[in-house]
Design an enzyme around this catalytic site. Structure first.
Site: not given
Length: 71
Positions: A25-26, A29
């Site tokens: 998820h990170e 980004h």
């Protein structure tokens, strides 16, 4: 995951389960990808994107009220 320490030494780490999901998820980004970009229309992606657009419109119409409600 293969990475490099500040001193240049390389290392590997294997993430699994919840930690792997958080890492991905990170990492997404960093590539400019957000959660809704991964939703498929059949997974209610259209509903989520429509609601997000509503929230953006509400905020743009009156940002001070939206911020106060969040507190």
């Amino acid at each position: 995951v293969e990475a490099q320490r500040l001193n240049g030494k390389k290392f590997k780490v294997k993430y699994e389960g919840w930690v792997a999901r958080i890492f991905q998820h990170e990492y997404d980004h960093l590539d400019g990808t957000v959660y809704i970009d991964k939703l498929e229309p059949e997974e209610d992606g259209g509903k989520v994107k429509a609601r997000l657009a509503e929230l953006v419109d509400e905020y743009n119409a009156n940002p001070l009220n939206v911020q106060a409600a969040a507190l």
